[in-house]
Enzyme design. Sequence first.
Site, PDB file in Angstrom:
ATOM      1  N   LYS A 180     -10.475  -4.280  -3.510  1.00  0.00           N
ATOM      2  CA  LYS A 180     -11.292  -3.412  -3.774  1.00  0.00           C
ATOM      3  C   LYS A 180     -10.808  -1.910  -3.795  1.00  0.00           C
ATOM      4  O   LYS A 180     -11.145  -1.233  -4.986  1.00  0.00           O
ATOM      5  CB  LYS A 180     -11.733  -2.768  -2.066  1.00  0.00           C
ATOM      6  CG  LYS A 180     -12.909  -3.123  -1.669  1.00  0.00           C
ATOM      7  CD  LYS A 180     -13.301  -2.594  -0.285  1.00  0.00           C
ATOM      8  CE  LYS A 180     -13.372  -3.725   0.629  1.00  0.00           C
ATOM      9  NZ  LYS A 180     -13.536  -3.588   1.560  1.00  0.00           N
TER      10      LYS A 180
ATOM     11  N   LYS B  48       0.598  -0.950  -0.195  1.00  0.00           N
ATOM     12  CA  LYS B  48       0.056  -0.013  -0.129  1.00  0.00           C
ATOM     13  C   LYS B  48       0.934   0.946  -0.300  1.00  0.00           C
ATOM     14  O   LYS B  48       0.324   2.411  -0.487  1.00  0.00           O
ATOM     15  CB  LYS B  48      -1.119  -0.539   1.187  1.00  0.00           C
ATOM     16  CG  LYS B  48      -2.480  -1.405   1.287  1.00  0.00           C
ATOM     17  CD  LYS B  48      -2.844  -1.262   2.812  1.00  0.00           C
ATOM     18  CE  LYS B  48      -3.521  -1.736   2.366  1.00  0.00           C
ATOM     19  NZ  LYS B  48      -4.819  -1.800   3.496  1.00  0.00           N
TER      20      LYS B  48
ATOM     21  N   LYS C  19      -4.842 -10.775  -6.428  1.00  0.00           N
ATOM     22  CA  LYS C  19      -6.125 -10.461  -5.577  1.00  0.00           C
ATOM     23  C   LYS C  19      -7.582 -10.039  -5.863  1.00  0.00           C
ATOM     24  O   LYS C  19      -7.234  -8.584  -6.405  1.00  0.00           O
ATOM     25  CB  LYS C  19      -5.427 -10.089  -4.051  1.00  0.00           C
ATOM     26  CG  LYS C  19      -6.523 -10.912  -3.300  1.00  0.00           C
ATOM     27  CD  LYS C  19      -6.127 -10.494  -2.031  1.00  0.00           C
ATOM     28  CE  LYS C  19      -6.060  -8.677  -1.943  1.00  0.00           C
ATOM     29  NZ  LYS C  19      -5.268  -8.294  -0.526  1.00  0.00           N
TER      30      LYS C  19
HETATM   31  P1  TYM Z   1     -10.272  -6.356   4.554  1.00  0.00           P
HETATM   32  O1  TYM Z   1     -12.005  -5.259   4.333  1.00  0.00           O
HETATM   33  O2  TYM Z   1      -9.589  -5.516   3.688  1.00  0.00           O
HETATM   34  O3  TYM Z   1     -11.067  -7.421   4.080  1.00  0.00           O
HETATM   35  C1  TYM Z   1     -12.037  -7.992   4.601  1.00  0.00           C
HETATM   36  C2  TYM Z   1     -11.847  -9.339   4.205  1.00  0.00           C
HETATM   37  O4  TYM Z   1     -11.595 -10.121   3.115  1.00  0.00           O
HETATM   38  C3  TYM Z   1     -10.872 -10.726   2.983  1.00  0.00           C
HETATM   39  N1  TYM Z   1     -10.573 -10.740   1.236  1.00  0.00           N
HETATM   40  C4  TYM Z   1     -10.312 -11.914   0.888  1.00  0.00           C
HETATM   41  N2  TYM Z   1     -10.324 -13.090   0.971  1.00  0.00           N
HETATM   42  C5  TYM Z   1     -10.320 -13.259  -0.625  1.00  0.00           C
HETATM   43  N3  TYM Z   1      -9.748 -13.118  -1.442  1.00  0.00           N
HETATM   44  C6  TYM Z   1      -9.664 -11.616  -1.378  1.00  0.00           C
HETATM   45  N4  TYM Z   1      -9.568 -11.382  -2.114  1.00  0.00           N
HETATM   46  C7  TYM Z   1      -9.928 -11.268  -0.430  1.00  0.00           C
HETATM   47  N5  TYM Z   1      -9.821  -9.998  -0.240  1.00  0.00           N
HETATM   48  C8  TYM Z   1      -9.604  -9.697   0.661  1.00  0.00           C
HETATM   49  C9  TYM Z   1      -9.638 -10.252   3.968  1.00  0.00           C
HETATM   50  O5  TYM Z   1      -9.098 -12.073   3.946  1.00  0.00           O
HETATM   51  C10 TYM Z   1     -10.546 -10.625   5.123  1.00  0.00           C
HETATM   52  O6  TYM Z   1     -10.504 -11.267   5.859  1.00  0.00           O
HETATM   53  N6  TYM Z   1      -7.490  -6.087   7.736  1.00  0.00           N
HETATM   54  C11 TYM Z   1      -8.425  -6.566   7.977  1.00  0.00           C
HETATM   55  C12 TYM Z   1      -9.927  -5.569   8.430  1.00  0.00           C
HETATM   56  C13 TYM Z   1      -9.662  -6.475   9.935  1.00  0.00           C
HETATM   57  C14 TYM Z   1      -9.921  -7.413  10.900  1.00  0.00           C
HETATM   58  C15 TYM Z   1      -9.591  -7.197  11.917  1.00  0.00           C
HETATM   59  C16 TYM Z   1     -10.055  -8.248  10.108  1.00  0.00           C
HETATM   60  C17 TYM Z   1      -9.920  -5.205  10.883  1.00  0.00           C
HETATM   61  N7  TYM Z   1      -9.111  -5.332  12.218  1.00  0.00           N
HETATM   62  C18 TYM Z   1      -9.405  -7.674  12.796  1.00  0.00           C
HETATM   63  C19 TYM Z   1     -10.537  -9.424  11.215  1.00  0.00           C
HETATM   64  C20 TYM Z   1      -9.757  -9.354  12.984  1.00  0.00           C
HETATM   65  C21 TYM Z   1      -9.167  -6.380   5.711  1.00  0.00           C
HETATM   66  O7  TYM Z   1      -8.695  -7.681   5.610  1.00  0.00           O
HETATM   67  O8  TYM Z   1      -9.984  -5.838   5.427  1.00  0.00           O
END
Ligand code: TYM
Length: 337
Positions: A203, A113, A200
Amino acid sequence: MQRPRVLSGVQPTGALHLGNWLGAIRNWVDLQNSHETYVCVVDLHAITVPHDPARLAEETLSTAALYLACGMDPERCCIFVQSQVSAHSELCWLLNCITPLNWLERMIQFKEKASKQGDNVSVGLLDYPVLMAADILLYDADLVPVGEDQKQHLELARDIAQQRINARFGSEENPVLKVPAPLITKEGARVMSLCDGRSKMSKSDPNDASRITLLDPPELITKKIKRAKTDPQMGLQFDNPERPEADNLLGIYSILSGRGREAAALECADMGWGTFKPLLADATVSALEPIQHRYAQLMDNRDELAKVLREGRDRAEDTAQTTLKRVRQALGFLATN
Ligand code: TYM
């Protein structure tokens, strides 16, 4: 007996996509039946990259509505907004002061990022995984269901709990924090871009055609799938490193059609892309239709949504404050009374 705890979250940064659903939320829906489940909309994480204040609140609500629309049930789990429970920021500060800087500097997501942001990298972006550790550790989570891309952040949360808090401020018989385990299911843990099976689904990809969002209308889904990258070979198959697009689209089909990997692989083994794509489009549209329907109802009745989030906040607050108090005590702060 207390049920094992689960905590997870998604950032309210634009519409959630198939990766978020299949990699994370889908597993939460199952876990809420057997675990004490907390899921939050991680809006504090959403401001670690430049954000639009005019959209943050709406996207926070919309993300919460999608949790419910995907099947999270406020009777069986606690749904809340991260920034509304101030213990997250407070524990984050306490953890900041004991987390080595070089642990954060080697995080892959930070490097990726940060490389896109030039001179505009915030301290918050570096600190993102510590806030995530605070989210998890505050709820004494046993399990954290996430996609594959979060594995390194989970390891960091474990290291902070174990090596930096429990080893220094607790004892073996009396640990200060629960050390959480990741739950990364093989199916759906890494949904790839429709335009490139080696990167991957994300968003932040500037190309909208690379992802299917949970709110895409049927015609758009069909169009995106029609244009998705393919290869010149006949027949769909898993696990051929030369054919990442086949692996990805067959994987999505196997989940959304409900067939499972084996049956889907058999069904599509000799199928050409021209036959497979409409099948995938139909499976996707049918899987998303009930979610979109429920989402529209929820966004039309914001009072219900507000009530769910208010009650969720109160429950989360209770649990979070109990842990925070324990950490404050262990670190030697003057007690409040
Ligand atoms: P975020 O919003 O980027 O993603 C949310 C969840 O979606 C999963 N994910 C995917 N899984 C499979 N294939 C993909 N292409 C894909 N893109 C995203 C991510 O692995 C995630 O599970 N940092 C976290 C948010 C967070 C969080 C936490 C998660 C903040 N605090 C505490 C668990 C526990 C995140 O990636 O958000």
